[in-house]
Motif scaffolding. Structure first.
Motif, PDB file in Angstrom:
ATOM      1  N   ASN A 299       0.959   7.184  -6.386  1.00 12.99           N
ATOM      2  CA  ASN A 299      -0.192   8.089  -6.471  1.00 12.99           C
ATOM      3  C   ASN A 299       0.221   9.534  -6.263  1.00 12.99           C
ATOM      4  O   ASN A 299      -0.220  10.428  -6.986  1.00 12.99           O
ATOM      5  CB  ASN A 299      -1.213   7.727  -5.394  1.00 12.99           C
ATOM      6  CG  ASN A 299      -2.077   6.591  -5.798  1.00 12.99           C
ATOM      7  OD1 ASN A 299      -2.005   6.127  -6.926  1.00 12.99           O
ATOM      8  ND2 ASN A 299      -2.889   6.119  -4.891  1.00 12.99           N
TER       9      ASN A 299
ATOM     10  N   HIS B 230      -9.156   9.850  -0.895  1.00 11.55           N
ATOM     11  CA  HIS B 230      -8.046   9.181  -0.207  1.00 11.55           C
ATOM     12  C   HIS B 230      -8.382   8.941   1.253  1.00 11.55           C
ATOM     13  O   HIS B 230      -8.145   7.848   1.783  1.00 11.55           O
ATOM     14  CB  HIS B 230      -6.800  10.057  -0.334  1.00 11.55           C
ATOM     15  CG  HIS B 230      -5.558   9.404   0.115  1.00 11.55           C
ATOM     16  ND1 HIS B 230      -5.098   9.506   1.397  1.00 11.55           N
ATOM     17  CD2 HIS B 230      -4.672   8.633  -0.534  1.00 11.55           C
ATOM     18  CE1 HIS B 230      -3.978   8.828   1.505  1.00 11.55           C
ATOM     19  NE2 HIS B 230      -3.701   8.290   0.367  1.00 11.55           N
TER      20      HIS B 230
ATOM     21  N   GLU C  53       0.831  -1.210   0.000  1.00  9.50           N
ATOM     22  CA  GLU C  53       0.000   0.000   0.000  1.00  9.50           C
ATOM     23  C   GLU C  53       0.864   1.259   0.000  1.00  9.50           C
ATOM     24  O   GLU C  53       0.549   2.248  -0.659  1.00  9.50           O
ATOM     25  CB  GLU C  53      -0.898   0.015   1.231  1.00  9.50           C
ATOM     26  CG  GLU C  53      -1.971  -1.043   1.220  1.00  9.50           C
ATOM     27  CD  GLU C  53      -2.845  -0.912   0.025  1.00  9.50           C
ATOM     28  OE1 GLU C  53      -3.310   0.191  -0.241  1.00  9.50           O
ATOM     29  OE2 GLU C  53      -3.041  -1.915  -0.672  1.00  9.50           O
ATOM     30  N   LEU C  54       1.963   1.191   0.761  1.00  4.54           N
ATOM     31  CA  LEU C  54       2.867   2.334   0.827  1.00  4.54           C
ATOM     32  C   LEU C  54       3.454   2.642  -0.549  1.00  4.54           C
ATOM     33  O   LEU C  54       3.516   3.801  -0.970  1.00  4.54           O
ATOM     34  CB  LEU C  54       3.989   1.996   1.805  1.00  4.54           C
ATOM     35  CG  LEU C  54       4.605   3.108   2.617  1.00  4.54           C
ATOM     36  CD1 LEU C  54       3.533   3.820   3.380  1.00  4.54           C
ATOM     37  CD2 LEU C  54       5.621   2.510   3.558  1.00  4.54           C
TER      38      LEU C  54
ATOM     39  N   THR D 262       0.835   7.942   7.908  1.00  2.85           N
ATOM     40  CA  THR D 262       1.386   8.156   6.575  1.00  2.85           C
ATOM     41  C   THR D 262       0.301   8.549   5.580  1.00  2.85           C
ATOM     42  O   THR D 262       0.490   9.470   4.770  1.00  2.85           O
ATOM     43  CB  THR D 262       2.080   6.875   6.086  1.00  2.85           C
ATOM     44  OG1 THR D 262       2.866   6.370   7.136  1.00  2.85           O
ATOM     45  CG2 THR D 262       2.946   7.148   4.906  1.00  2.85           C
ATOM     46  N   PHE D 263      -0.842   7.869   5.650  1.00  3.13           N
ATOM     47  CA  PHE D 263      -1.919   8.185   4.714  1.00  3.13           C
ATOM     48  C   PHE D 263      -2.435   9.607   4.920  1.00  3.13           C
ATOM     49  O   PHE D 263      -2.730  10.314   3.958  1.00  3.13           O
ATOM     50  CB  PHE D 263      -3.066   7.186   4.865  1.00  3.13           C
ATOM     51  CG  PHE D 263      -2.767   5.853   4.286  1.00  3.13           C
ATOM     52  CD1 PHE D 263      -1.775   5.708   3.329  1.00  3.13           C
ATOM     53  CD2 PHE D 263      -3.448   4.729   4.683  1.00  3.13           C
ATOM     54  CE1 PHE D 263      -1.481   4.482   2.788  1.00  3.13           C
ATOM     55  CE2 PHE D 263      -3.162   3.497   4.148  1.00  3.13           C
ATOM     56  CZ  PHE D 263      -2.186   3.370   3.201  1.00  3.13           C
TER      57      PHE D 263
ATOM     58  N   LEU E 101       0.780   3.501   9.666  1.00  2.00           N
ATOM     59  CA  LEU E 101       0.351   3.606   8.266  1.00  2.00           C
ATOM     60  C   LEU E 101      -0.766   4.632   8.108  1.00  2.00           C
ATOM     61  O   LEU E 101      -0.808   5.361   7.112  1.00  2.00           O
ATOM     62  CB  LEU E 101      -0.101   2.234   7.765  1.00  2.00           C
ATOM     63  CG  LEU E 101      -0.231   2.082   6.267  1.00  2.00           C
ATOM     64  CD1 LEU E 101       1.095   2.321   5.603  1.00  2.00           C
ATOM     65  CD2 LEU E 101      -0.733   0.717   5.908  1.00  2.00           C
TER      66      LEU E 101
ATOM     67  N   ILE F 263      -6.360   3.735  -9.536  1.00  2.00           N
ATOM     68  CA  ILE F 263      -5.395   2.979  -8.732  1.00  2.00           C
ATOM     69  C   ILE F 263      -5.957   2.715  -7.347  1.00  2.00           C
ATOM     70  O   ILE F 263      -5.801   1.625  -6.796  1.00  2.00           O
ATOM     71  CB  ILE F 263      -4.060   3.740  -8.656  1.00  2.00           C
ATOM     72  CG1 ILE F 263      -3.388   3.762 -10.009  1.00  2.00           C
ATOM     73  CG2 ILE F 263      -3.124   3.089  -7.664  1.00  2.00           C
ATOM     74  CD1 ILE F 263      -2.151   4.611 -10.043  1.00  2.00           C
TER      75      ILE F 263
ATOM     76  N   ILE G 183      -0.033  12.023   3.377  1.00  2.86           N
ATOM     77  CA  ILE G 183      -0.159  12.047   1.917  1.00  2.86           C
ATOM     78  C   ILE G 183      -1.421  12.810   1.508  1.00  2.86           C
ATOM     79  O   ILE G 183      -1.426  13.556   0.515  1.00  2.86           O
ATOM     80  CB  ILE G 183      -0.115  10.618   1.365  1.00  2.86           C
ATOM     81  CG1 ILE G 183       1.303  10.088   1.504  1.00  2.86           C
ATOM     82  CG2 ILE G 183      -0.529  10.564  -0.083  1.00  2.86           C
ATOM     83  CD1 ILE G 183       1.484   8.674   1.143  1.00  2.86           C
TER      84      ILE G 183
ATOM     85  N   LEU H 100       2.113   1.870  -3.482  1.00  2.00           N
ATOM     86  CA  LEU H 100       1.042   2.416  -4.326  1.00  2.00           C
ATOM     87  C   LEU H 100       0.809   3.890  -4.017  1.00  2.00           C
ATOM     88  O   LEU H 100       0.585   4.706  -4.916  1.00  2.00           O
ATOM     89  CB  LEU H 100      -0.254   1.641  -4.097  1.00  2.00           C
ATOM     90  CG  LEU H 100      -0.348   0.265  -4.727  1.00  2.00           C
ATOM     91  CD1 LEU H 100      -1.551  -0.461  -4.197  1.00  2.00           C
ATOM     92  CD2 LEU H 100      -0.469   0.393  -6.216  1.00  2.00           C
ATOM     93  N   ASN H 101       0.914   4.251  -2.733  1.00  2.00           N
ATOM     94  CA  ASN H 101       0.691   5.647  -2.359  1.00  2.00           C
ATOM     95  C   ASN H 101       1.790   6.553  -2.861  1.00  2.00           C
ATOM     96  O   ASN H 101       1.529   7.701  -3.223  1.00  2.00           O
ATOM     97  CB  ASN H 101       0.565   5.753  -0.853  1.00  2.00           C
ATOM     98  CG  ASN H 101      -0.855   5.672  -0.426  1.00  2.00           C
ATOM     99  OD1 ASN H 101      -1.591   6.611  -0.584  1.00  2.00           O
ATOM    100  ND2 ASN H 101      -1.257   4.524   0.056  1.00  2.00           N
TER     101      ASN H 101
ATOM    102  N   ALA I  20      -6.504  -0.865  -5.689  1.00  2.00           N
ATOM    103  CA  ALA I  20      -5.861  -1.166  -4.413  1.00  2.00           C
ATOM    104  C   ALA I  20      -6.872  -1.688  -3.407  1.00  2.00           C
ATOM    105  O   ALA I  20      -6.582  -2.620  -2.656  1.00  2.00           O
ATOM    106  CB  ALA I  20      -5.169   0.080  -3.874  1.00  2.00           C
TER     107      ALA I  20
ATOM    108  N   ILE J  55      -9.678   0.755   3.942  1.00  2.00           N
ATOM    109  CA  ILE J  55      -8.586  -0.216   3.919  1.00  2.00           C
ATOM    110  C   ILE J  55      -8.024  -0.426   5.314  1.00  2.00           C
ATOM    111  O   ILE J  55      -7.741  -1.555   5.726  1.00  2.00           O
ATOM    112  CB  ILE J  55      -7.514   0.258   2.911  1.00  2.00           C
ATOM    113  CG1 ILE J  55      -8.072   0.128   1.498  1.00  2.00           C
ATOM    114  CG2 ILE J  55      -6.248  -0.521   3.057  1.00  2.00           C
ATOM    115  CD1 ILE J  55      -7.118   0.492   0.421  1.00  2.00           C
TER     116      ILE J  55
ATOM    117  N   TYR K 178      -1.928  16.107  -0.937  1.00  2.00           N
ATOM    118  CA  TYR K 178      -2.948  16.340  -1.971  1.00  2.00           C
ATOM    119  C   TYR K 178      -3.580  17.716  -1.814  1.00  2.00           C
ATOM    120  O   TYR K 178      -3.898  18.370  -2.799  1.00  2.00           O
ATOM    121  CB  TYR K 178      -4.032  15.261  -1.903  1.00  2.00           C
ATOM    122  CG  TYR K 178      -3.576  13.901  -2.359  1.00  2.00           C
ATOM    123  CD1 TYR K 178      -2.403  13.753  -3.083  1.00  2.00           C
ATOM    124  CD2 TYR K 178      -4.313  12.760  -2.068  1.00  2.00           C
ATOM    125  CE1 TYR K 178      -1.982  12.515  -3.486  1.00  2.00           C
ATOM    126  CE2 TYR K 178      -3.898  11.520  -2.475  1.00  2.00           C
ATOM    127  CZ  TYR K 178      -2.731  11.400  -3.178  1.00  2.00           C
ATOM    128  OH  TYR K 178      -2.313  10.178  -3.589  1.00  2.00           O
TER     129      TYR K 178
ATOM    130  N   TYR L 168      -8.660   5.033   2.001  1.00  2.00           N
ATOM    131  CA  TYR L 168      -7.527   4.471   2.741  1.00  2.00           C
ATOM    132  C   TYR L 168      -7.758   4.508   4.240  1.00  2.00           C
ATOM    133  O   TYR L 168      -7.778   3.461   4.898  1.00  2.00           O
ATOM    134  CB  TYR L 168      -6.241   5.202   2.368  1.00  2.00           C
ATOM    135  CG  TYR L 168      -5.655   4.675   1.094  1.00  2.00           C
ATOM    136  CD1 TYR L 168      -5.004   3.463   1.082  1.00  2.00           C
ATOM    137  CD2 TYR L 168      -5.778   5.363  -0.090  1.00  2.00           C
ATOM    138  CE1 TYR L 168      -4.481   2.956  -0.078  1.00  2.00           C
ATOM    139  CE2 TYR L 168      -5.264   4.877  -1.253  1.00  2.00           C
ATOM    140  CZ  TYR L 168      -4.613   3.674  -1.238  1.00  2.00           C
ATOM    141  OH  TYR L 168      -4.112   3.175  -2.387  1.00  2.00           O
TER     142      TYR L 168
END
Lengths: 102, 168
Positions: free
Chosen positions: A45, B55, A38-39, B35-36, B32, A67, B39, A41-42, A71, B63, B43, B59
Motif C-alpha cells: 500500500n 488507514h 497485514e504487514l 507500525t500502522f 503492529l 486493498i 505508515i 499488504l501495508n 484486507a 482490524i 501517508y 487498521y
C-alpha cells in the motif's frame, strides 16, 4: 513539498515486505502469521501511494482503498477460521494442521 | 521532511521486527499498531489525507480490535507458544534474507523516474479521490461491497458454534 526521491519508499517497502515474509516463515502461531500478512499488504500500500503521488495519478490511491477493503474481509474470515480451529484443537499452532502433509 | 521520513521509517522497521520476535501475541499486536501509525504518518508526508484517515479507521480501529478481541477470547496472552526448531528458524531467516537480496538486486539497476515538475498538492483529497472512485472505479466499488457482505456472512457462519452449550 514532496522532495523525497521515490527510491527511499521503494527500499522502505522492500524492507517491510521482507520482514512480513520473515514473520510468516519464522513463527508458528497463526495469529502472528496473520499480522505479518497485514504487514506485507501495508508495505505494498505504501509503495502504491508513493508512486501515485509521484506520477500524479489518483488511481493508485483508489487501489489502496480497495486493498484495504479486501484486507478487512480477509482478516474477518481468517480470524473466524482461527476460532473454529481453536475450538477443535485447543491451539493456534499451525503444526497441528498437518493432515494435508504428504 | 527528510528527518521525519527517516524517523518514521526507522520506527516502522523497528516495530515490524518487534512484531515478529516478541513472545506474547498481545505485544505483537501493540507493535503492529505502532507500525500502522507510522505508515499513516508516511501517508501524511505523501499528501494522501483521505487514505490517512481511512488507514487509521480501518487498521488501527477495526482490524486491531478484531485481533485483540480474538486473542482475548482465545486467552492467548500466555507465552507458552511452541517455537520452531533452531534450524528451521535459521532457514526462515536465510530465505527472507535471500528475498531481500533479490529485491535489492532487481531494483538496484532500474532507472530513476522522471520527476514531475508540478506536484499536485490535493491529489489525495477526498474530492479528487471521490470523483475518480465513483467515475472510473464504480463497478469495483460495488463489487467490493458485495465482497464485504459475503465476508460478514462467512465470518458469522464460521463463528457460530454447532452445539448450543459450547463455551466458545
Amino acid at each position: 513539498m514532496n522532495a523525497l526521491p521515490i527510491d527511499y519508499y521503494v527500499w522502505l517497502s522492500a524492507a517491510l515486505f521482507t520482514i512480513g515474509v520473515l514473520g510468516v516463515l519464522y513463527r508458528r502461531n497463526a495469529i502472528i502469521i496473520f499480522m505479518c500478512i497485514e504487514l506485507m499488504l501495508n508495505a505494498v500500500n505504501l509503495l502504491l501511494v508513493a508512486f501515485s503521488s509521484r506520477l500524479n495519478d489518483p488511481s493508485g490511491q483508489v487501489f489502496v482503498f480497495f486493498i484495504m477493503a479486501v484486507a478487512a474481509a480477509e482478516v474477518a474470515v481468517g480470524l473466524a477460521i482461527l476460532v473454529t480451529m481453536y475450538r477443535s484443537t485447543r491451539s493456534t499452532d499451525i503444526n497441528i494442521l498437518n493432515r494435508l502433509k504428504w | 521532511m527528510l528527518n521525519v521520513f527517516y524517523f518514521l521509517s526507522f520506527l516502522a522497521v523497528l516495530s515490524a521486527i518487534m512484531v515478529v520476535v516478541s513472545k506474547s501475541p498481545v505485544h505483537s499486536v501493540l507493535y503492529l499498531i505502532i507500525t500502522f501509525f507510522t505508515i499513516a504518518g508516511h501517508y501524511v508526508l505523501l499528501n494522501a489525507e483521505f487514505l490517512f484517515i481511512v488507514h487509521i479507521i480501518v487498521y488501527a480501529g477495526a482490524i486491531m480490535v478484531l485481533f485483540l478481541y480474538v486473542i482475548m477470547m482465545l486467552n492467548l496472552n500466555t507465552e507458552t507458544e511452541a517455537h520452531k526448531s533452531t534450524m528451521l528458524k535459521f532457514a526462515a531467516t536465510i530465505c527472507a534474507g535471500l528475498l531481500l537480496v533479490v529485491l535489492v538486486g532487481s531494483l538496484k539497476g532500474t532507472e530513476a523516474l522522471p520527476v514531475n515538475a508540478v506536484a499536485d498538492e490535493d491529489l489525495g483529497s477526498v474530492q479528487r479521490l471521490g470523483k475518480v472512485m465513483f467515475d472510473k472505479f464504480l463497478l469495483p466499488f460495488e463489487i467490493s461491497s458485495v465482497l464485504l457482505l459475503a465476508a460478514m456472512v462467512g465470518a458469522v457462519m464460521l463463528g457460530k458454534s454447532e452445539k448450543a452449550n459450547d463455551i466458545l
